[in-house]
Design an enzyme around this catalytic site. Structure first.
Site, PDB file in Angstrom:
ATOM      1  N   ASP A  98      60.893   7.354  44.044  1.00  0.00           N
ATOM      2  CA  ASP A  98      60.854   8.591  43.245  1.00  0.00           C
ATOM      3  C   ASP A  98      61.678   9.717  43.882  1.00  0.00           C
ATOM      4  O   ASP A  98      62.447  10.402  43.204  1.00  0.00           O
ATOM      5  CB  ASP A  98      59.401   9.073  43.068  1.00  0.00           C
TER       6      ASP A  98
ATOM      7  N   LYS B  42      49.641   4.110  41.908  1.00  0.00           N
ATOM      8  CA  LYS B  42      50.569   4.161  43.050  1.00  0.00           C
ATOM      9  C   LYS B  42      49.846   4.027  44.394  1.00  0.00           C
ATOM     10  O   LYS B  42      50.427   3.515  45.354  1.00  0.00           O
ATOM     11  CB  LYS B  42      51.404   5.443  43.005  1.00  0.00           C
TER      12      LYS B  42
HETATM   13  P1  NDP Z   1      49.287  14.564  40.297  1.00  0.00           P
HETATM   14  O1  NDP Z   1      48.153  14.430  39.356  1.00  0.00           O
HETATM   15  O2  NDP Z   1      49.273  13.825  41.594  1.00  0.00           O
HETATM   16  O3  NDP Z   1      49.479  16.133  40.682  1.00  0.00           O
HETATM   17  C1  NDP Z   1      49.403  17.105  39.679  1.00  0.00           C
HETATM   18  C2  NDP Z   1      49.863  18.451  40.239  1.00  0.00           C
HETATM   19  O4  NDP Z   1      50.026  19.343  39.128  1.00  0.00           O
HETATM   20  C3  NDP Z   1      48.871  19.113  41.189  1.00  0.00           C
HETATM   21  O5  NDP Z   1      49.602  19.805  42.174  1.00  0.00           O
HETATM   22  C4  NDP Z   1      48.128  20.088  40.250  1.00  0.00           C
HETATM   23  O6  NDP Z   1      47.631  21.236  40.912  1.00  0.00           O
HETATM   24  C5  NDP Z   1      49.253  20.531  39.346  1.00  0.00           C
HETATM   25  N1  NDP Z   1      48.831  21.054  38.040  1.00  0.00           N
HETATM   26  C6  NDP Z   1      48.207  20.384  37.047  1.00  0.00           C
HETATM   27  N2  NDP Z   1      48.023  21.189  35.977  1.00  0.00           N
HETATM   28  C7  NDP Z   1      48.544  22.413  36.312  1.00  0.00           C
HETATM   29  C8  NDP Z   1      48.661  23.663  35.632  1.00  0.00           C
HETATM   30  N3  NDP Z   1      48.209  23.829  34.380  1.00  0.00           N
HETATM   31  N4  NDP Z   1      49.268  24.677  36.277  1.00  0.00           N
HETATM   32  C9  NDP Z   1      49.738  24.524  37.520  1.00  0.00           C
HETATM   33  N5  NDP Z   1      49.653  23.362  38.241  1.00  0.00           N
HETATM   34  C10 NDP Z   1      49.054  22.321  37.633  1.00  0.00           C
HETATM   35  O7  NDP Z   1      50.593  14.223  39.429  1.00  0.00           O
HETATM   36  P2  NDP Z   1      51.993  13.610  39.981  1.00  0.00           P
HETATM   37  O8  NDP Z   1      52.349  14.360  41.205  1.00  0.00           O
HETATM   38  O9  NDP Z   1      51.898  12.131  40.023  1.00  0.00           O
HETATM   39  O10 NDP Z   1      52.994  13.965  38.775  1.00  0.00           O
HETATM   40  C11 NDP Z   1      53.445  15.289  38.534  1.00  0.00           C
HETATM   41  C12 NDP Z   1      54.450  15.299  37.399  1.00  0.00           C
HETATM   42  O11 NDP Z   1      55.656  14.642  37.777  1.00  0.00           O
HETATM   43  C13 NDP Z   1      53.955  14.584  36.141  1.00  0.00           C
HETATM   44  O12 NDP Z   1      54.282  15.412  35.032  1.00  0.00           O
HETATM   45  C14 NDP Z   1      54.737  13.301  36.122  1.00  0.00           C
HETATM   46  O13 NDP Z   1      54.944  12.844  34.791  1.00  0.00           O
HETATM   47  C15 NDP Z   1      56.045  13.733  36.767  1.00  0.00           C
HETATM   48  N6  NDP Z   1      56.797  12.611  37.381  1.00  0.00           N
HETATM   49  C16 NDP Z   1      58.033  12.306  36.887  1.00  0.00           C
HETATM   50  C17 NDP Z   1      58.775  11.264  37.424  1.00  0.00           C
HETATM   51  C18 NDP Z   1      60.131  10.952  36.864  1.00  0.00           C
HETATM   52  O14 NDP Z   1      60.674   9.904  37.183  1.00  0.00           O
HETATM   53  N7  NDP Z   1      60.730  11.835  36.071  1.00  0.00           N
HETATM   54  C19 NDP Z   1      58.263  10.444  38.544  1.00  0.00           C
HETATM   55  C20 NDP Z   1      56.957  10.877  39.021  1.00  0.00           C
HETATM   56  C21 NDP Z   1      56.261  11.906  38.432  1.00  0.00           C
HETATM   57  P3  NDP Z   1      46.137  21.277  41.557  1.00  0.00           P
HETATM   58  O15 NDP Z   1      46.274  20.634  42.892  1.00  0.00           O
HETATM   59  O16 NDP Z   1      45.828  22.715  41.647  1.00  0.00           O
HETATM   60  O17 NDP Z   1      45.237  20.512  40.631  1.00  0.00           O
END
Ligand code: NDP
Length: 276
Positions: free
Chosen positions: A101, A65
Site C-alpha cells: 500500500d 490485513k
Molecule cells: P482504519 O479503520 O484503520 O482507520 C480509520 C481512520 O479514519 C482512523 O484514523 C479514524 O480516526 C479516521 N476517521 C474515521 N472517520 C473519521 C471522521 N469522520 N473524521 C475524521 N477521521 C475519521 O482504516 P484504514 O486506515 O484501513 O483506511 C483508511 C482509508 O484509506 C479508507 O477510506 C480506505 O478505503 C483507504 N485506503 C485506500 C487504499 C487505496 O489503494 N486507494 C488502500 C488502503 C486504504 P479515529 O482513530 O479517531 O477513529
C-alpha cells in the site's frame, strides 16, 4: 493456470479482478484472478482451502490485513513496519507476507502525479492501518516535515512516537503527531487523507489555511467526482486534487511484480479504470 484472488468482506465491488486481468493480458501471463468473500472469523480456513485448490497468492483487504499478517510465515520489512499484510505469496515452504500500500501511494504521488516529496511539508491525516502502512515509505522520501494528525490525537501521537524511535541513520526525519485542532496556523505542500471519513460522506474537521499555494490534496478514497475531503480541500484553496485510484492500481502492480517477477505498465490500466 495459476490462481490468484483478492479476499475481503465485503468484496463484490472490488476492482482488483479487473486490474489484474488487465495486467495479465498486457504481460502475457497465464493466470486467473477472482474475488473471494472471506467469512468473518474464518480467514485462515478460507486461505487454507484456496491454497489446497492451487492458489498461488492473495491480495488482502478490509477487514483481514491483520489476519494475513499473522498467517504469513515470513514478512517483508515494509510489512513489519506497517503491522499489516495486503499481499500473500504461497511458496512450497513458506507464506510470504508483504504490504504494497505505501509503495503504491508513493509511486502514484511521485511518478503518476509528478509531485516530489523530498524537502516538502507533508501532512498525513489518520492513524489507522493505511496511515501506518504509509509512514515509513513517506519518511524515506525525506520530507522537510511529516505531521500525522488524527481525530483521536493520542493515536497520532503514539504512531508518530513509534516511528520517531527509528535510528536516524535509517530515517533522518522524525514524524510529529497531533490532533486536527493543533494544526491551526501550519501550512503544508502535500496533504494526504488516510482517514475513512469519506466512507461516511464526511470530511475530516480541519482548520482553515492548511494548504500552501500549489499544494496537493490527496485522498486515498476514490469514487466518481470529488470525495468529501477533496471537495473541502478545493474550497480551502488546494492547488491540485487527486483521489486514490492510482494508489489502488500501483499497489496492485507491486503485488503482481512480487508474484510474477514482471512489472506491468500501470498507465493504460489506470486510464481504462478512469474511463469506466
Ligand atoms: P482504519 O479503520 O484503520 O482507520 C480509520 C481512520 O479514519 C482512523 O484514523 C479514524 O480516526 C479516521 N476517521 C474515521 N472517520 C473519521 C471522521 N469522520 N473524521 C475524521 N477521521 C475519521 O482504516 P484504514 O486506515 O484501513 O483506511 C483508511 C482509508 O484509506 C479508507 O477510506 C480506505 O478505503 C483507504 N485506503 C485506500 C487504499 C487505496 O489503494 N486507494 C488502500 C488502503 C486504504 P479515529 O482513530 O479517531 O477513529
Amino acid at each position: 493456470m495459476d490462481r490468484y484472488a483478492v479476499i475481503g468482506n465485503p468484496i463484490a465491488h472490488s476492482k482488483s479482478p479487473r486490474i489484474h486481468a488487465l495486467f495479465a493480458a498486457q504481460t502475457a501471463q497465464a493466470l486467473s484472478y477472482e474475488a473471494l468473500l472471506g467469512p468473518l472469523g474464518a480467514f485462515a480456513a478460507t486461505v487454507d482451502a484456496f491454497r489446497a485448490a492451487g492458489g498461488r497468492g492473495l491480495n488482502v483487504t478490509v477487514p483481514f490485513k491483520l489476519d494475513a499478517f499473522a498467517y504469513a510465515t515470513r514478512r517483508t520489512p515494509r510489512a513489519e513496519a506497517a503491522g499489516a499484510v495486503n499481499t500473500l505469496a504461497f511458496g512450497p515452504d513458506e507464506v510470504l507476507g508483504d504490504n504494497t500500500d505505501g509503495a503504491g501511494l508513493l509511486r502514484d504521488i511521485t511518478v503518476n502525479l509528478g509531485c516530489p516529496l523530498t524537502g516538502r511539508r507533508v501532512l498525513l491525516l489518520g492513524a489507522g492501518g493505511a496511515a501506518r502502512g504509509s509512514l515509513l515509505p513517506l519518511l524515506l522520501t525525506e520530507p522537510a516535515r511529516l505531521v500525522v494528525a488524527n481525530r483521536s490525537s493520542a493515536k497520532a501521537v503514539a504512531l508518530a512516537a513509534e516511528f520517531a524511535r527509528l535510528p536516524s541513520c535509517a530515517v533522518a526525519v522524525k514524524p510529529e503527531g497531533c490532533g486536527f485542532a493543533d494544526l491551526a496556523g501550519a501550512q503544508f505542500d502535500v496533504v494526504i487523507n488516510a482517514t475513512s471519513a469519506s466512507l461516511g460522506d464526511a470530511a475530516p474537521d480541519l482548520p482553515d489555511g492548511l494548504y500552501a499555494p500549489g499544494s496537493l490534496a490527496y485522498d486515498m478514497m476514490y469514487g466518481k467526482g470529488d470525495t468529501p475531503f477533496l471537495a473541502a480541500a478545493r474550497a480551502q484553496g488546494a492547488g491540485r486534487l487527486a483521489d486514490g485510484l492510482g494508489m489502488l492500481v500501483e499497489q496492485a502492480a507491486e503485488s503482481f511484480a512480487l508474484w510474477r517477477g514482471v512489472r506491468p505498465d500501470t498507465a493504460p490500466v489506470l486510464a481504462a479504470l478512469r474511463a469506466g
